[in-house]
Motif scaffolding. Structure first.
Motif, PDB file in Angstrom:
ATOM      1  N   ILE A 137      42.474  34.214  46.070  1.00  0.00           N
ATOM      2  CA  ILE A 137      41.778  35.406  46.551  1.00  0.00           C
ATOM      3  C   ILE A 137      40.517  35.655  45.720  1.00  0.00           C
ATOM      4  N   GLU A 138      39.465  36.092  46.413  1.00  0.00           N
ATOM      5  CA  GLU A 138      38.157  36.329  45.794  1.00  0.00           C
ATOM      6  C   GLU A 138      37.662  35.112  45.000  1.00  0.00           C
ATOM      7  N   GLU A 156      39.125  34.953  41.539  1.00  0.00           N
ATOM      8  CA  GLU A 156      39.131  36.109  40.644  1.00  0.00           C
ATOM      9  C   GLU A 156      40.393  36.940  40.726  1.00  0.00           C
ATOM     10  N   SER A 157      40.961  37.035  41.935  1.00  0.00           N
ATOM     11  CA  SER A 157      42.119  37.914  42.076  1.00  0.00           C
ATOM     12  C   SER A 157      43.431  37.137  42.063  1.00  0.00           C
ATOM     13  N   THR A 158      43.347  35.808  42.027  1.00  0.00           N
ATOM     14  CA  THR A 158      44.555  34.991  41.880  1.00  0.00           C
ATOM     15  C   THR A 158      44.602  34.391  40.472  1.00  0.00           C
ATOM     16  N   ASN A 159      43.514  34.592  39.720  1.00  0.00           N
ATOM     17  CA  ASN A 159      43.467  34.199  38.309  1.00  0.00           C
ATOM     18  C   ASN A 159      43.665  32.699  38.095  1.00  0.00           C
ATOM     19  N   ARG A 180      40.708  37.519  36.197  1.00  0.00           N
ATOM     20  CA  ARG A 180      39.390  37.500  36.821  1.00  0.00           C
ATOM     21  C   ARG A 180      38.461  36.409  36.266  1.00  0.00           C
TER      22      ARG A 180
ATOM     23  N   ILE B  53      49.593  34.072  48.668  1.00  0.00           N
ATOM     24  CA  ILE B  53      48.453  33.160  48.466  1.00  0.00           C
ATOM     25  C   ILE B  53      48.572  32.519  47.081  1.00  0.00           C
ATOM     26  N   LEU B  54      48.926  33.343  46.097  1.00  0.00           N
ATOM     27  CA  LEU B  54      49.169  32.808  44.752  1.00  0.00           C
ATOM     28  C   LEU B  54      50.378  31.868  44.765  1.00  0.00           C
ATOM     29  N   ARG B 192      53.199  34.492  35.279  1.00  0.00           N
ATOM     30  CA  ARG B 192      52.838  34.260  33.877  1.00  0.00           C
ATOM     31  C   ARG B 192      54.066  34.187  32.979  1.00  0.00           C
ATOM     32  N   ASP B 212      44.820  43.190  36.366  1.00  0.00           N
ATOM     33  CA  ASP B 212      43.516  43.500  36.962  1.00  0.00           C
ATOM     34  C   ASP B 212      43.756  44.311  38.235  1.00  0.00           C
ATOM     35  N   GLN B 214      41.669  45.928  39.883  1.00  0.00           N
ATOM     36  CA  GLN B 214      40.369  46.000  40.583  1.00  0.00           C
ATOM     37  C   GLN B 214      39.698  47.349  40.347  1.00  0.00           C
TER      38      GLN B 214
END
Lengths: 319, 263
Positions: A137-138, A156-159, A180, B53-54, B192, B212, B214
């Motif tokens: 993401i991003e 950035e949002s999935t690192n 990020r 997605i991750l 993590r 994060d 956002q």
């Protein structure tokens, strides 16, 4: 033998004339204005402000440096500016919300589509989309390895740092880094890459072959409000330059130990950085000050500020 | 006649098992207690979309399952509660893993300092402190404090607002953000911390999380279970500032908002 001499002479002449062939120009994207500010890198005077389109962010040269590409997020396109005529000569559709990109030595533009979780391979000559590669993401920072066999994209949002094979365009690995991740730079041997992680406040060192994190520097304790963004190596690769965003500074690091050497105050919310060919001048885009800082890399201090347009984002130099 | 299994078969079976485990996603279930149609549910759904997605890259498949407050099954990675403070506290007594309250701002709930009870929605006192900071500089009394705002664009807030709007066709509000954040923090712990064990997830959230959200600064959980986070000031219907309010408080010191530590 005569042929060899002639060839040698030609090579010699080419080598000598190369510096004359450059434009000595800095190109700066102004995200809020839809423009690129062009600055003479010797006089440090603004030469021209070029209208390019909506929300220009990342900027980079074609391999022959005849063209400079600009990611136009709100136009879903890459703008193309001729580095000689300083005219916008083309606008190429580039998928949704292109933010950052890198140009492969073969001319392909690899770009991140921030709101679509995709990396796109674009042939700027034909406008053909060669591949769309799902990433996190991003997606943001894009870099091509020195041998051209790998493209890395940060999300950035999935690192993550996603490693994509060239020409296969397969995601071959994903490396989790701090929060990020924004930008990546390679050593010239391609063995090591450095990544800035903005919210994590870290610089991460990757072993590219092993595809793993080997070291990281947490900068938040040393530098207030640090948000690492821009990153590049000095030409001798003995210094790593990092822009710190709201830390309002450029930091120099030892690339082998990641130790902080010097913190150089520049402008507010500093993001894009570029280094002159002789390595003596570093330029930074100061997003909230609407100017570019010129840093003397020997004295390690800012020596000049050049006013540019609204919310400068990225900077590249052809000298 | 007993014969030992040839080594190459064992090896082969092991390799197959390894290959299988790397392709089959590990299922991670997050329970949700609360109304299905509400913003908290939708925020959690957005979080699940992003988690998957991750997970595509890290080998997990996340799912969100509704549960009643009275019969929370064992074995879930964590529980998100959008049914008020008493329900969240009650569930945290009955399960070992993390329980995340995403709707209730009462400070009494934070003061209980339960090891496995977390709050991603700001406490009432955090909002009051943010407002007090802002009012030192503002004449207008027509202002209030939000955890999130659909007009917020900085720090990639624009991107999260766009993603949410694309999924649900409506603006993201405080509870939607808090539930999104709950799922994302649990995902961080799984990825993590490299664990799906509920107790280990809760421990990671409390001790190691740097999230994060956002909203700029990294968010972490206090001893009270409250998520440290910047807040947004809305005045006359417009987003005007972030808290901690610059010039009044240190913008980096998120502990200027709310109860900083357990009493």
């Amino acid at each position: 033998m005569r042929c060899f001499l002639l060839l040698s002479l030609l090579v010699f002449l080419t080598a000598c004339t190369a510096p004359d062939d450059v434009t000595h120009r800095l190109f700066v994207t102004n995200e809020a204005d839809g423009t690129v500010t062009v600055i003479d890198s010797r006089s440090l005077e603004v030469v021209k402000t070029v209208e390019v389109g909506s929300r220009p962010r990342c900027i980079g040269f074609s391999p022959d440096r005849r063209l400079v590409y600009v990611a136009l997020g709100n136009d879903n396109a890459i703008g193309v500016v001729d580095t000689r005529s300083l005219e916008l000569v083309n606008t190429i559709p580039a998928g949704s919300d292109p933010e950052a990109f890198a140009v492969h030595p073969n001319g392909t533009i690899y770009l991140s589509n921030e709101d679509d979780a995709l990396a796109t391979a674009l042939n700027p000559a034909t406008g053909e989309i060669l591949a769309e590669i799902p990433v996190g993401i991003e997606p943001e920072g894009v870099q091509v390895s020195p041998d051209g066999k790998l493209v890395v994209v940060t999300s950035e949002s999935t690192n993550m740092v996603h490693m994509i094979s060239v020409p296969g365009h397969e995601v071959v690995d994903n490396i989790l880094v701090a929060a990020r991740p924004r930008e990546v730079t390679f050593t010239s041997d391609g063995k090591t890459a450095y990544v800035t992680c903005e919210v994590g406040g870290e610089v991460v060192k990757l072993d590219v072959e092993q595809r793993k994190v080997v070291d990281n520097l947490r900068m938040r304790r040393e530098i207030r409000r640090v948000k690492p963004k821009g990153i590049l190596l000095s030409h001798d690769e003995k210094t790593l330059y990092v822009s710190t965003g709201r830390g309002n500074s450029i930091v120099t690091l030892d690339p082998s130990t990641l130790e902080i050497q010097k913190v150089i105050p520049v402008g507010r919310r500093v993001w894009g950085i570029a280094l002159s060919r002789d390595g003596k001048r570093l330029f930074s885009a100061n997003g909230l000050d609407n100017n570019v800082s010129v840093v003397d890399t020997e004295k390690l201090e800012e020596v000049r500020k050049i006013p540019v347009g609204g919310r400068p984002w990225g900077v590249v130099i052809d000298d | 006649m007993h014969r030992s299994i040839p080594a190459w078969i064992t090896c082969g079976a092991l390799l197959l098992a390894l290959a299988g485990s790397s392709t089959a996603a590990e299922k991670v279930t997050i329970l949700f207690v609360g109304a299905e149609a509400g913003p908290a549910w939708k925020g959690a759904e957005q979080g699940i979309i992003e988690a998957n997605i991750l997970g595509r890259f890290t080998g997990q498949g996340y799912e969100l399952k509704r549960s009643s407050a009275s019969a929370v099954p064992k074995g879930a990675a964590a529980v998100i509660v959008a049914a008020g403070g008493p329900a969240a506290a009650g569930i945290s007594d009955r399960v070992d893993g993390a329980v995340v309250n995403v709707t209730d701002g009462s400070d009494s709930l934070r003061k209980r300092c339960r090891a496995n009870l977390f709050h991603t929605i700001p406490s009432d006192r955090m909002r009051a402190d943010a407002l007090a900071q802002w009012r030192r500089n503002s004449e207008s009394q027509n202002n209030h404090v939000r955890a999130w705002h659909p007009d917020f664009v900085k720090f990639a807030a624009r991107d999260l607002n766009n993603r949410y709007r694309k999924t649900h066709g409506e603006a993201m509000d405080d509870e939607a953000w808090a539930a999104w954040a709950a799922v994302k923090t649990i995902t961080e712990a799984v990825t993590r911390g490299q664990t799906t064990d509920p107790i280990a997830i809760a421990r990671y959230l409390r001790e190691e999380l740097e999230f994060d959200g956002q909203k700029g600064a990294p968010h972490s959980f206090r001893d009270t279970g409250q998520l440290r986070q910047p807040l947004l000031i809305v005045e006359d219907g417009k987003l005007v500032a972030e808290a901690p309010v610059r010039g009044v408080a240190d913008p980096d010191d998120l502990d200027t908002l709310g109860l900083a530590a357990c009493p």
